[in-house]
Design a protein around this motif. Sequence first.
Motif, short mmCIF file in Angstrom:
data_model
loop_
_atom_site.label_atom_id
_atom_site.label_comp_id
_atom_site.label_asym_id
_atom_site.label_seq_id
_atom_site.Cartn_x
_atom_site.Cartn_y
_atom_site.Cartn_z
N ASN A 1 3.74 6.29 -0.96
CA ASN A 1 4.77 5.66 -1.64
C ASN A 1 5.48 4.43 -0.75
O ASN A 1 5.81 4.86 -0.02
CB ASN A 1 5.49 6.17 -2.72
N LEU A 2 4.77 2.82 -0.81
CA LEU A 2 5.87 2.33 0.14
C LEU A 2 6.33 1.05 -0.41
O LEU A 2 6.26 0.60 -0.95
CB LEU A 2 4.99 1.45 1.54
N ASP A 3 7.43 1.24 -0.80
CA ASP A 3 8.78 0.80 -1.68
C ASP A 3 7.59 0.15 -2.88
O ASP A 3 8.15 -0.88 -3.54
CB ASP A 3 9.21 -0.12 -1.06
N GLY A 4 7.39 1.44 -4.06
CA GLY A 4 7.19 1.27 -4.95
C GLY A 4 5.33 1.26 -4.42
O GLY A 4 4.37 1.17 -5.70
N GLU A 5 4.60 1.25 -3.92
CA GLU A 5 3.01 0.16 -4.19
C GLU A 5 2.62 1.41 -2.96
O GLU A 5 2.83 2.13 -2.55
CB GLU A 5 2.74 -0.74 -2.81
N LEU A 6 1.33 1.78 -4.24
CA LEU A 6 0.81 3.48 -3.92
C LEU A 6 -0.49 3.15 -2.60
O LEU A 6 -0.83 2.40 -3.25
CB LEU A 6 0.75 4.29 -5.09
N HIS A 7 -0.60 3.62 -1.41
CA HIS A 7 -1.61 3.55 -0.61
C HIS A 7 -2.16 4.85 -0.27
O HIS A 7 -1.68 5.75 -0.29
CB HIS A 7 -1.30 2.80 0.94
N ALA A 8 -3.47 4.83 0.01
CA ALA A 8 -4.30 6.19 -0.39
C ALA A 8 -4.96 6.00 1.25
O ALA A 8 -6.11 4.58 2.11
CB ALA A 8 -5.00 6.41 -1.14
N LEU A 9 -5.11 6.87 1.99
CA LEU A 9 -5.68 7.16 2.98
C LEU A 9 -6.36 8.29 3.85
O LEU A 9 -6.15 8.90 3.06
CB LEU A 9 -5.20 6.82 4.32
N GLU A 10 -7.73 8.39 4.41
CA GLU A 10 -8.17 10.05 4.17
C GLU A 10 -7.38 10.17 5.79
O GLU A 10 -7.11 9.92 6.44
CB GLU A 10 -9.61 9.70 5.45
N ASP A 11 -6.79 11.32 5.32
CA ASP A 11 -5.62 12.39 6.65
C ASP A 11 -6.18 13.05 7.23
O ASP A 11 -6.21 14.15 7.96
CB ASP A 11 -5.04 13.21 5.56
N ARG A 12 -6.96 11.40 8.17
CA ARG A 12 -7.49 12.60 8.96
C ARG A 12 -7.71 11.38 10.23
O ARG A 12 -8.05 10.09 10.02
CB ARG A 12 -9.10 12.45 9.14
N CYS A 13 -6.78 11.60 11.33
CA CYS A 13 -6.74 10.36 12.73
C CYS A 13 -7.98 10.15 12.83
O CYS A 13 -8.84 11.13 13.64
CB CYS A 13 -6.17 10.60 14.02
#
Length: 107
Positions: free
Chosen positions: A32-44
């Motif tokens: 949650n970035l200031d109300g905006e939700l973002h999703a990434l694979e949890d992998r560098c």
Amino acid sequence: MEGWIRVCTTAELLPGESKVAWDGDTPILVVNLDGELHALEDRCTHEDYELSAGPIDVAEGSIECLLHAARFDLRTGRPLCGPAYVPAVRFPVRVEDGVVWTRDDRD
């Protein structure tokens, strides 16, 4: 919501916080970035290490891998510095009735 994975309620994901959900074998980090939700694979993408272990910089909108300090833009998945040069995989996020959902939409 077929194919979507429940992450948490919106009350459980306040600004600056993150949660990890699993879609099969794929860990998905939702932030949650200031109300905006973002999703990434949890992998560098540099060394296959979990991004969720690293700090989130809300002002920059980034997350840092603890292993070698690679940083990724949470909005785009783009690497912001080496040693990572390949973007992190992004996933869709949706909110319905106060619940946050995501999915691995790769074929």
